[in-house]
Design an enzyme around this catalytic site. Sequence first.
Site, PDB file in Angstrom:
ATOM      1  N   VAL A  48       0.803  -1.233   0.000  1.00 44.48           N
ATOM      2  CA  VAL A  48       0.000   0.000   0.000  1.00 44.48           C
ATOM      3  C   VAL A  48       0.831   1.276   0.000  1.00 44.48           C
ATOM      4  CG1 VAL A  48      -2.021  -1.105   1.063  1.00 44.48           C
ATOM      5  CG2 VAL A  48      -0.325   0.044   2.526  1.00 44.48           C
ATOM      6  N   ASN A  60      -7.034  -1.681   5.640  1.00 42.91           N
ATOM      7  CA  ASN A  60      -6.653  -2.323   6.899  1.00 42.91           C
ATOM      8  C   ASN A  60      -5.141  -2.409   7.110  1.00 42.91           C
ATOM      9  OD1 ASN A  60      -7.000  -4.479   9.164  1.00 42.91           O
ATOM     10  ND2 ASN A  60      -5.779  -5.514   7.592  1.00 42.91           N
ATOM     11  N   SER A 103      -7.108   3.591  15.675  1.00 42.51           N
ATOM     12  CA  SER A 103      -6.779   2.857  16.909  1.00 42.51           C
ATOM     13  C   SER A 103      -7.157   3.697  18.115  1.00 42.51           C
ATOM     14  CB  SER A 103      -5.270   2.574  16.964  1.00 42.51           C
ATOM     15  OG  SER A 103      -4.914   2.136  18.262  1.00 42.51           O
ATOM     16  N   TYR A 122       3.283   5.481  16.361  1.00 37.70           N
ATOM     17  CA  TYR A 122       2.112   4.715  15.902  1.00 37.70           C
ATOM     18  C   TYR A 122       0.818   5.476  16.206  1.00 37.70           C
ATOM     19  CZ  TYR A 122      -1.272   0.833  15.702  1.00 37.70           C
ATOM     20  OH  TYR A 122      -2.351   0.032  15.430  1.00 37.70           O
ATOM     21  N   ALA A 123       0.714   6.012  17.418  1.00 38.80           N
ATOM     22  CA  ALA A 123      -0.506   6.719  17.821  1.00 38.80           C
ATOM     23  C   ALA A 123      -0.744   7.938  16.928  1.00 38.80           C
ATOM     24  CB  ALA A 123      -0.414   7.134  19.289  1.00 38.80           C
ATOM     25  N   SER A 169       0.273   8.298  13.875  1.00 34.98           N
ATOM     26  CA  SER A 169      -0.128   7.825  12.540  1.00 34.98           C
ATOM     27  C   SER A 169      -1.608   7.440  12.542  1.00 34.98           C
ATOM     28  CB  SER A 169       0.745   6.649  12.084  1.00 34.98           C
ATOM     29  OG  SER A 169       0.364   5.430  12.710  1.00 34.98           O
ATOM     30  N   LYS A 170      -2.082   6.850  13.634  1.00 36.99           N
ATOM     31  CA  LYS A 170      -3.472   6.412  13.689  1.00 36.99           C
ATOM     32  C   LYS A 170      -4.435   7.585  13.891  1.00 36.99           C
ATOM     33  CE  LYS A 170      -2.991   2.163  12.651  1.00 36.99           C
ATOM     34  NZ  LYS A 170      -3.686   1.565  11.497  1.00 36.99           N
TER      35      LYS A 170
HETATM   36  P1  NAD Z   1      -1.318  -7.778  11.603  1.00 37.67           P
HETATM   37  O1  NAD Z   1       0.107  -7.396  11.727  1.00 37.67           O
HETATM   38  O2  NAD Z   1      -1.756  -9.155  11.972  1.00 37.67           O
HETATM   39  O3  NAD Z   1      -1.847  -7.487  10.123  1.00 37.67           O
HETATM   40  C1  NAD Z   1      -1.465  -6.353   9.410  1.00 37.67           C
HETATM   41  C2  NAD Z   1      -1.553  -6.667   7.939  1.00 37.67           C
HETATM   42  O4  NAD Z   1      -1.120  -5.530   7.194  1.00 37.67           O
HETATM   43  C3  NAD Z   1      -0.637  -7.826   7.560  1.00 37.67           C
HETATM   44  O5  NAD Z   1      -1.316  -8.670   6.662  1.00 37.67           O
HETATM   45  C4  NAD Z   1       0.522  -7.118   6.874  1.00 37.67           C
HETATM   46  O6  NAD Z   1       1.196  -7.914   5.929  1.00 37.67           O
HETATM   47  C5  NAD Z   1      -0.198  -5.961   6.203  1.00 37.67           C
HETATM   48  N1  NAD Z   1       0.703  -4.889   5.804  1.00 37.67           N
HETATM   49  C6  NAD Z   1       1.608  -4.234   6.546  1.00 37.67           C
HETATM   50  N2  NAD Z   1       2.277  -3.354   5.784  1.00 37.67           N
HETATM   51  C7  NAD Z   1       1.756  -3.430   4.536  1.00 37.67           C
HETATM   52  C8  NAD Z   1       2.011  -2.769   3.313  1.00 37.67           C
HETATM   53  N3  NAD Z   1       2.955  -1.829   3.196  1.00 37.67           N
HETATM   54  N4  NAD Z   1       1.277  -3.113   2.239  1.00 37.67           N
HETATM   55  C9  NAD Z   1       0.327  -4.052   2.324  1.00 37.67           C
HETATM   56  N5  NAD Z   1       0.032  -4.733   3.443  1.00 37.67           N
HETATM   57  C10 NAD Z   1       0.754  -4.416   4.540  1.00 37.67           C
HETATM   58  O7  NAD Z   1      -2.105  -6.692  12.464  1.00 37.67           O
HETATM   59  P2  NAD Z   1      -3.636  -6.511  12.864  1.00 37.67           P
HETATM   60  O8  NAD Z   1      -3.663  -6.423  14.326  1.00 37.67           O
HETATM   61  O9  NAD Z   1      -4.516  -7.449  12.151  1.00 37.67           O
HETATM   62  O10 NAD Z   1      -3.855  -5.023  12.320  1.00 37.67           O
HETATM   63  C11 NAD Z   1      -4.707  -4.668  11.249  1.00 37.67           C
HETATM   64  C12 NAD Z   1      -4.942  -3.173  11.325  1.00 37.67           C
HETATM   65  O11 NAD Z   1      -5.605  -2.871  12.556  1.00 37.67           O
HETATM   66  C13 NAD Z   1      -3.668  -2.337  11.320  1.00 37.67           C
HETATM   67  O12 NAD Z   1      -3.874  -1.156  10.592  1.00 37.67           O
HETATM   68  C14 NAD Z   1      -3.460  -2.022  12.796  1.00 37.67           C
HETATM   69  O13 NAD Z   1      -2.705  -0.860  12.993  1.00 37.67           O
HETATM   70  C15 NAD Z   1      -4.898  -1.859  13.243  1.00 37.67           C
HETATM   71  N6  NAD Z   1      -5.084  -2.012  14.692  1.00 37.67           N
HETATM   72  C16 NAD Z   1      -4.755  -3.165  15.334  1.00 37.67           C
HETATM   73  C17 NAD Z   1      -4.929  -3.253  16.709  1.00 37.67           C
HETATM   74  C18 NAD Z   1      -4.578  -4.490  17.498  1.00 37.67           C
HETATM   75  O14 NAD Z   1      -4.627  -4.433  18.748  1.00 37.67           O
HETATM   76  N7  NAD Z   1      -4.219  -5.603  16.875  1.00 37.67           N
HETATM   77  C19 NAD Z   1      -5.457  -2.166  17.431  1.00 37.67           C
HETATM   78  C20 NAD Z   1      -5.792  -1.010  16.730  1.00 37.67           C
HETATM   79  C21 NAD Z   1      -5.605  -0.938  15.364  1.00 37.67           C
END
Ligand code: NAD
Length: 243
Positions: free
Chosen positions: A60, A86, A138, A151-152, A154-155
């Site tokens: 992305v 996502n 987030s 990270y915060a 960015s979100k």
């Molecule tokens: P995860 O690490 O399991 O999944 C993240 C996915 O994003 C992976 O498939 C990864 O390969 C993909 N990704 C990363 N960089 C990429 C890029 N440059 N191009 C394409 N794909 C890319 O994490 P998750 O917990 O499933 O997180 C999904 C989303 O939810 C993220 O944006 C994360 O910041 C957000 N989030 C997660 C949490 C949590 O507690 N897990 C909390 C708040 C927000």
Amino acid sequence: MTDLAGRVALVTGGTRGIGLATVRALVEAGATVVLTGRDEARAKEAATAAGAAAGLALDVTDAKAVSTVVRGVAKEHGRLDVVVANAGIMDDALLGMIREDAVSATLDTNVAGTLHTVQAAARAMMRKKTGSIVVLASIVGEYGSAGQTLYAASKAAVANIALSAAKELGRSGIRVNAVAPGVIETDLTAGLSEEAVAENVKKTPLGRLGRPEDVAKAIRFLVSDEASFVTGQVLGIDGGLVL
Ligand code: NAD
């Protein structure tokens, strides 16, 4: 049960965690779903396992690639109704320890990557004047979090993309919302210490960490007609956690 029959959806970073759970939830509701991942083989494997129509390679951070993939999906399926931006990364460090390469990687992936995805989705949806986009913010983007300044921040930007895009795109029939998960059990949070997990559970009224399916179900609601008058919102999916 939410009905997404006949709808075409695209989920970035859909090979695992919240993305994969979202793919499954949308497939379950009858949508034709295309997932993307950085690695083509893994994307194809995940797509087959989740019953998605296709798994495509997409980084992305590459605006041109995002545009090509989104346009391609809309062309192949004749429409694009749902896009879930996502893909995201988290690279935690105390303020004084944040590396320059982490700054660029995090902002490129989380902020620019989300922006590219929303831009491309809006272009594809504009023709039919209908569509729904969800971005992944987030809880820390709202409250801040020690050790997570990068990270915060960015979100917080990701949430704001939803707010502004919703204002621009509403008259084109396109809804844009953000979800703001709390702590969800995925690879992203697998490195949390036992103490950190216990502390979060203690502060969470619902008394547990979140599961990817908790977030996926909320996303499915937001992209469906059940949420037909909901746009420009940041929906907390956090068990009531206040940081
Ligand atoms: P995860 O690490 O399991 O999944 C993240 C996915 O994003 C992976 O498939 C990864 O390969 C993909 N990704 C990363 N960089 C990429 C890029 N440059 N191009 C394409 N794909 C890319 O994490 P998750 O917990 O499933 O997180 C999904 C989303 O939810 C993220 O944006 C994360 O910041 C957000 N989030 C997660 C949490 C949590 O507690 N897990 C909390 C708040 C927000």
